[in-house]
Structure formats: structure tokens, C-alpha cells
Design a protein around this motif. Structure first.
Motif, PDB file in Angstrom:
ATOM      1  N   ILE A  45     -25.407 -69.904  10.406  1.00 48.87           N
ATOM      2  CA  ILE A  45     -26.691 -70.057  11.109  1.00 48.87           C
ATOM      3  C   ILE A  45     -26.421 -70.470  12.551  1.00 48.87           C
ATOM      4  O   ILE A  45     -27.027 -69.960  13.498  1.00 48.87           O
ATOM      5  N   LYS A  46     -25.445 -71.351  12.721  1.00 52.14           N
ATOM      6  CA  LYS A  46     -25.072 -71.801  14.059  1.00 52.14           C
ATOM      7  C   LYS A  46     -24.713 -70.582  14.916  1.00 52.14           C
ATOM      8  O   LYS A  46     -25.148 -70.430  16.057  1.00 52.14           O
ATOM      9  N   LYS A  47     -23.958 -69.666  14.304  1.00 54.31           N
ATOM     10  CA  LYS A  47     -23.539 -68.453  15.009  1.00 54.31           C
ATOM     11  C   LYS A  47     -24.758 -67.587  15.362  1.00 54.31           C
ATOM     12  O   LYS A  47     -24.882 -67.081  16.478  1.00 54.31           O
ATOM     13  N   PHE A  48     -25.667 -67.453  14.430  1.00 51.65           N
ATOM     14  CA  PHE A  48     -26.878 -66.638  14.644  1.00 51.65           C
ATOM     15  C   PHE A  48     -27.747 -67.228  15.749  1.00 51.65           C
ATOM     16  O   PHE A  48     -28.451 -66.502  16.447  1.00 51.65           O
ATOM     17  N   LEU A  49     -27.661 -68.545  15.928  1.00 53.69           N
ATOM     18  CA  LEU A  49     -28.488 -69.203  16.960  1.00 53.69           C
ATOM     19  C   LEU A  49     -27.854 -69.139  18.346  1.00 53.69           C
ATOM     20  O   LEU A  49     -28.482 -69.506  19.338  1.00 53.69           O
ATOM     21  N   GLN A  50     -26.607 -68.649  18.395  1.00 50.96           N
ATOM     22  CA  GLN A  50     -25.946 -68.497  19.710  1.00 50.96           C
ATOM     23  C   GLN A  50     -26.482 -67.252  20.414  1.00 50.96           C
ATOM     24  O   GLN A  50     -26.854 -66.281  19.751  1.00 50.96           O
ATOM     25  N   PRO A  51     -26.468 -67.249  21.761  1.00 53.08           N
ATOM     26  CA  PRO A  51     -26.865 -66.025  22.478  1.00 53.08           C
ATOM     27  C   PRO A  51     -25.954 -64.860  22.062  1.00 53.08           C
ATOM     28  O   PRO A  51     -24.792 -65.081  21.712  1.00 53.08           O
ATOM     29  N   GLY A  52     -26.541 -63.660  22.093  1.00 52.56           N
ATOM     30  CA  GLY A  52     -25.724 -62.480  21.776  1.00 52.56           C
ATOM     31  C   GLY A  52     -25.782 -62.103  20.308  1.00 52.56           C
ATOM     32  O   GLY A  52     -25.240 -61.082  19.895  1.00 52.56           O
ATOM     33  N   SER A  53     -26.470 -62.898  19.489  1.00 53.29           N
ATOM     34  CA  SER A  53     -26.606 -62.531  18.065  1.00 53.29           C
ATOM     35  C   SER A  53     -27.742 -61.519  17.926  1.00 53.29           C
ATOM     36  O   SER A  53     -28.395 -61.145  18.901  1.00 53.29           O
ATOM     37  N   GLN A  54     -28.003 -61.088  16.685  1.00 50.41           N
ATOM     38  CA  GLN A  54     -29.057 -60.081  16.479  1.00 50.41           C
ATOM     39  C   GLN A  54     -30.433 -60.708  16.338  1.00 50.41           C
ATOM     40  O   GLN A  54     -31.393 -60.041  15.938  1.00 50.41           O
ATOM     41  N   ARG A  55     -30.527 -61.987  16.645  1.00 50.57           N
ATOM     42  CA  ARG A  55     -31.835 -62.658  16.636  1.00 50.57           C
ATOM     43  C   ARG A  55     -32.696 -62.092  17.751  1.00 50.57           C
ATOM     44  O   ARG A  55     -32.223 -61.844  18.853  1.00 50.57           O
ATOM     45  N   GLN A  56     -33.986 -61.880  17.458  1.00 49.42           N
ATOM     46  CA  GLN A  56     -34.905 -61.329  18.448  1.00 49.42           C
ATOM     47  C   GLN A  56     -35.626 -62.457  19.205  1.00 49.42           C
ATOM     48  O   GLN A  56     -35.854 -63.526  18.647  1.00 49.42           O
ATOM     49  N   PRO A  57     -35.966 -62.200  20.472  1.00 47.74           N
ATOM     50  CA  PRO A  57     -36.688 -63.200  21.260  1.00 47.74           C
ATOM     51  C   PRO A  57     -38.168 -63.230  20.866  1.00 47.74           C
ATOM     52  O   PRO A  57     -38.648 -62.340  20.136  1.00 47.74           O
ATOM     53  N   PRO A  58     -38.916 -64.236  21.359  1.00 43.39           N
ATOM     54  CA  PRO A  58     -40.352 -64.275  21.085  1.00 43.39           C
ATOM     55  C   PRO A  58     -41.000 -62.982  21.590  1.00 43.39           C
ATOM     56  O   PRO A  58     -40.501 -62.355  22.518  1.00 43.39           O
ATOM     57  N   PRO A  59     -42.137 -62.577  20.974  1.00 44.19           N
ATOM     58  CA  PRO A  59     -42.797 -61.338  21.411  1.00 44.19           C
ATOM     59  C   PRO A  59     -43.267 -61.440  22.857  1.00 44.19           C
ATOM     60  O   PRO A  59     -43.832 -62.457  23.260  1.00 44.19           O
ATOM     61  N   ASP A  60     -43.012 -60.373  23.635  1.00 43.07           N
ATOM     62  CA  ASP A  60     -43.516 -60.358  25.016  1.00 43.07           C
ATOM     63  C   ASP A  60     -44.471 -59.171  25.159  1.00 43.07           C
ATOM     64  O   ASP A  60     -44.679 -58.402  24.221  1.00 43.07           O
ATOM     65  N   SER A  61     -45.059 -59.033  26.326  1.00 48.57           N
ATOM     66  CA  SER A  61     -46.112 -58.010  26.488  1.00 48.57           C
ATOM     67  C   SER A  61     -45.543 -56.598  26.280  1.00 48.57           C
ATOM     68  O   SER A  61     -46.223 -55.736  25.731  1.00 48.57           O
ATOM     69  N   HIS A  62     -44.298 -56.401  26.647  1.00 44.27           N
ATOM     70  CA  HIS A  62     -43.705 -55.065  26.448  1.00 44.27           C
ATOM     71  C   HIS A  62     -43.657 -54.742  24.957  1.00 44.27           C
ATOM     72  O   HIS A  62     -44.086 -53.668  24.514  1.00 44.27           O
ATOM     73  N   TYR A  63     -43.200 -55.711  24.185  1.00 46.40           N
ATOM     74  CA  TYR A  63     -43.095 -55.501  22.730  1.00 46.40           C
ATOM     75  C   TYR A  63     -44.467 -55.193  22.152  1.00 46.40           C
ATOM     76  O   TYR A  63     -44.653 -54.246  21.381  1.00 46.40           O
ATOM     77  N   VAL A  64     -45.452 -55.969  22.578  1.00 45.76           N
ATOM     78  CA  VAL A  64     -46.825 -55.766  22.076  1.00 45.76           C
ATOM     79  C   VAL A  64     -47.299 -54.356  22.429  1.00 45.76           C
ATOM     80  O   VAL A  64     -47.855 -53.639  21.588  1.00 45.76           O
ATOM     81  N   GLU A  65     -47.024 -53.928  23.665  1.00 47.08           N
ATOM     82  CA  GLU A  65     -47.460 -52.586  24.076  1.00 47.08           C
ATOM     83  C   GLU A  65     -46.788 -51.496  23.247  1.00 47.08           C
ATOM     84  O   GLU A  65     -47.430 -50.545  22.825  1.00 47.08           O
ATOM     85  N   VAL A  66     -45.504 -51.664  22.994  1.00 47.34           N
ATOM     86  CA  VAL A  66     -44.780 -50.639  22.210  1.00 47.34           C
ATOM     87  C   VAL A  66     -45.371 -50.553  20.804  1.00 47.34           C
ATOM     88  O   VAL A  66     -45.704 -49.459  20.319  1.00 47.34           O
ATOM     89  N   VAL A  67     -45.566 -51.718  20.178  1.00 49.68           N
ATOM     90  CA  VAL A  67     -46.105 -51.700  18.804  1.00 49.68           C
ATOM     91  C   VAL A  67     -47.512 -51.119  18.798  1.00 49.68           C
ATOM     92  O   VAL A  67     -47.855 -50.271  17.975  1.00 49.68           O
ATOM     93  N   ARG A  68     -48.322 -51.532  19.770  1.00 51.24           N
ATOM     94  CA  ARG A  68     -49.696 -50.997  19.845  1.00 51.24           C
ATOM     95  C   ARG A  68     -49.666 -49.484  20.014  1.00 51.24           C
ATOM     96  O   ARG A  68     -50.402 -48.753  19.332  1.00 51.24           O
ATOM     97  N   SER A  69     -48.797 -49.005  20.888  1.00 45.50           N
ATOM     98  CA  SER A  69     -48.812 -47.559  21.184  1.00 45.50           C
ATOM     99  C   SER A  69     -48.335 -46.772  19.956  1.00 45.50           C
ATOM    100  O   SER A  69     -48.849 -45.706  19.647  1.00 45.50           O
ATOM    101  N   ILE A  70     -47.410 -47.330  19.211  1.00 42.24           N
ATOM    102  CA  ILE A  70     -46.909 -46.602  18.028  1.00 42.24           C
ATOM    103  C   ILE A  70     -47.898 -46.690  16.870  1.00 42.24           C
ATOM    104  O   ILE A  70     -48.179 -45.697  16.187  1.00 42.24           O
ATOM    105  N   LEU A  71     -48.471 -47.872  16.686  1.00 42.61           N
ATOM    106  CA  LEU A  71     -49.359 -48.051  15.521  1.00 42.61           C
ATOM    107  C   LEU A  71     -50.819 -47.791  15.856  1.00 42.61           C
ATOM    108  O   LEU A  71     -51.699 -47.931  15.030  1.00 42.61           O
ATOM    109  N   HIS A  72     -51.046 -47.448  17.150  1.00 43.28           N
ATOM    110  CA  HIS A  72     -52.432 -47.158  17.579  1.00 43.28           C
ATOM    111  C   HIS A  72     -53.394 -48.261  17.170  1.00 43.28           C
ATOM    112  O   HIS A  72     -54.405 -48.016  16.522  1.00 43.28           O
ATOM    113  N   PHE A  73     -53.008 -49.505  17.493  1.00 39.74           N
ATOM    114  CA  PHE A  73     -54.018 -50.563  17.256  1.00 39.74           C
ATOM    115  C   PHE A  73     -54.064 -51.531  18.414  1.00 39.74           C
ATOM    116  O   PHE A  73     -53.224 -51.429  19.299  1.00 39.74           O
TER     117      PHE A  73
END
Ligand SMILES: CCCCC[C@H]1O[C@@H](O)C[C@@H]1SC[C@H](NC(=O)CC[C@H](N)C(=O)O)C(=O)NCC(=O)O
Length: 221
Positions: free
Chosen positions: A193-221
Motif C-alpha cells: 500500500i505504501k508503494k501504491f501511495l507513492q507518486p508514479g503508481s497506478q493510483r488515479q488523481p481526484p476527478p478534474d473537469s477534463h475527466y468529467v467532460e470525457v465521461v459526460r461526452s462518452i456516456l452522454h449525460f
């Protein structure tokens, strides 16, 4: 052996707890990030999304969807699901509670700014008045390092994920929960878990407006 492969948007959403579980179990995994409607429609057309939805995970020759089903499979597969049914049902109860809390946060990202701020304030309050007091009491009554039995389980992992997610909204949210503070330190120091919490792991950052736009555009909502 082929690595599990995760299909989801480039963000936390409903997939993040699956990333956490695989990482905590020390299992390497691949990802296909869905960035376009074409990718999503191809998965649907190829019949790989049971109800037309993601998250989807390819593992052990199976094509799995439904977040909770995938999490349960992984928890059992990596021995993070208790020693008997009575432990397993408690792990499910705790995991469902933290999942409810995290999904509230995930969905708030899709609200208009004013409503989103209001939502997030309510969520932090709910974490402090409903969820965290419950887990503080469990740790107190149980008197062990972990929530269930005396062994690290999926429930512990998801509580840590939820704590960190709420702390991103309000850094002092644990100030009244001494046992949860110690729990957070203890679980964060588990090597995988310590490793996963280090930068560079596959953990995703908090949602930002770009992410919201991509999901909205794909899911049409
Ligand atoms: C921050 C990201 C979370 C918000 C966005 C996600 O939350 C969901 O409300 C939408 C997405 S996740 C994407 C969404 N997936 C689900 O709703 C899965 C629900 C299922 N019960 C599960 O647990 O996996 C989706 O594929 N929808 C297409 C559509 O139903 O036709």
C-alpha cells in the motif's frame, strides 16, 4: 500468466477500489483507458459489457463487470475476505459502507460547481457524523489492529481509501478520531500500500473537469 486488464475511464470513479485491491495484493495489472465513445461502443458491440457498463476487468479467462462482484472475487482470491462467513459478512458490511461514501464523492464531481461544493460539504459532515464514528467504535470495541478478525482484509483497505479521499476534501476530518488516525498510519505502511501511495503508481488523481467532460461526452449525460 497474463495480467488482469482493467477497462475504465482515466479516473477514479467506480474502478479505483479495484485498483487499490490489486495493488494491495501485490498483483500487477494493465489498463485500457476509455477516452472516446468509439472505444466504449466497441466494447459494447463486442458484447464484453454485460449490462453495457464499465468497470470491466479481464481476469482468469473471464470478462467481469459489476464493481461489487469484481471486488468480492478479488478479495476472496487474494485472501482478504475473512476466515469464515461471519467474518466475510462483516467485511461486506464495512466495505459497502465505505463504497457508499466514496461513490457520493465520485458523483459529486458531476454536479454544477455551486451544488458540488454544497454536496461535498454534506459528504464531509456525513463522514464525520455517520461513517467515521462507526469505524472508530469498531476499532475500540474490537481492540485489534484490523477491523475484522485480527488480519488485514478488504474492509481495512477500503476504509483507508475512504479516509484519504475525505481528507482530500477536509484535511482535519480525523481530528476527533484517534484510533482512526493510528489505523491510517498502520495500514498506509503496509509495503504494497505504501508503494501504491507513492507518486508514479497506478493510483488515479481526484476527478478534474477534463475527466468529467470525457465521461459526460462518452456516456452522454
Ligand atoms: C467519478 C466517476 C463516477 C461518476 C461516473 C460513474 O458513476 C456512474 O454513475 C457513471 C460512471 S461509471 C460508468 C457507468 N457504470 C455504472 O453505472 C456501473 C454500475 C454497476 N452497478 C457497477 O457497480 O459496476 C456506465 O457504464 N454507465 C453507462 C450506462 O449505464 O449506460
Amino acid at each position: 500468466a497474463t495480467k488482469p486488464k482493467l477497462y475504465y475511464f482515466r479516473g477514479r470513479g467506480r474502478m479505483e477500489s479495484i485498483r487499490w485491491l490489486l495493488a494491495a495484493a501485490g498483483v500487477e495489472f494493465e489498463e485500457e483507458f476509455i477516452e472516446t465513445a468509439e472505444q466504449y461502443e466497441k466494447l459494447q458491440k463486442d458484447g464484453r459489457l454485460l449490462f453495457g457498463q464499465v468497470p470491466m476487468v479481464e481476469i482468469d479467462g473471464m470478462v467481469l463487470t459489476q464493481t461489487r462482484a469484481i471486488l468480492s472475487y478479488l478479495a476472496a482470491k487474494y485472501d482478504l475476505y475473512g476466515k469464515d462467513l461471519k467474518e466475510t459478512v462483516r467485511i461486506n458490511m464495512y466495505a459497502d459502507g465505505t463504497l457508499d461514501l466514496m461513490l457520493m464523492i465520485a458523483l459529486a464531481a458531476f454536479k454544477p460547481p455551486a451544488e458540488k461544493e454544497e454536496d461535498l460539504a454534506l459528504i464531509v459532515q456525513k463522514a464525520q457524523t455517520r461513517y467515521f464514528p462507526v469505524f472508530e467504535k469498531i476499532l475500540k470495541d474490537h481492540g485489534q489492529d484490523f477491523l475484522v478478525g485480527n488480519k488485514f482484509s478488504w474492509a481495512d483497505l477500503q476504509l483507508l481509501e475512504a479516509i484519504l479521499m475525505v481528507e482530500e476534501l477536509n484535511a482535519s476530518v480525523l481530528s476527533d478520531f484517534r484510533l482512526l488516525q493510528a489505523f491510517k498510519t498502520r495500514i498506509s505502511n503496509i509495503p504494497t500500500i505504501k508503494k501504491f501511495l507513492q507518486p508514479g503508481s497506478q493510483r488515479q488523481p481526484p476527478p478534474d473537469s477534463h475527466y468529467v467532460e470525457v465521461v459526460r461526452s462518452i456516456l452522454h449525460f
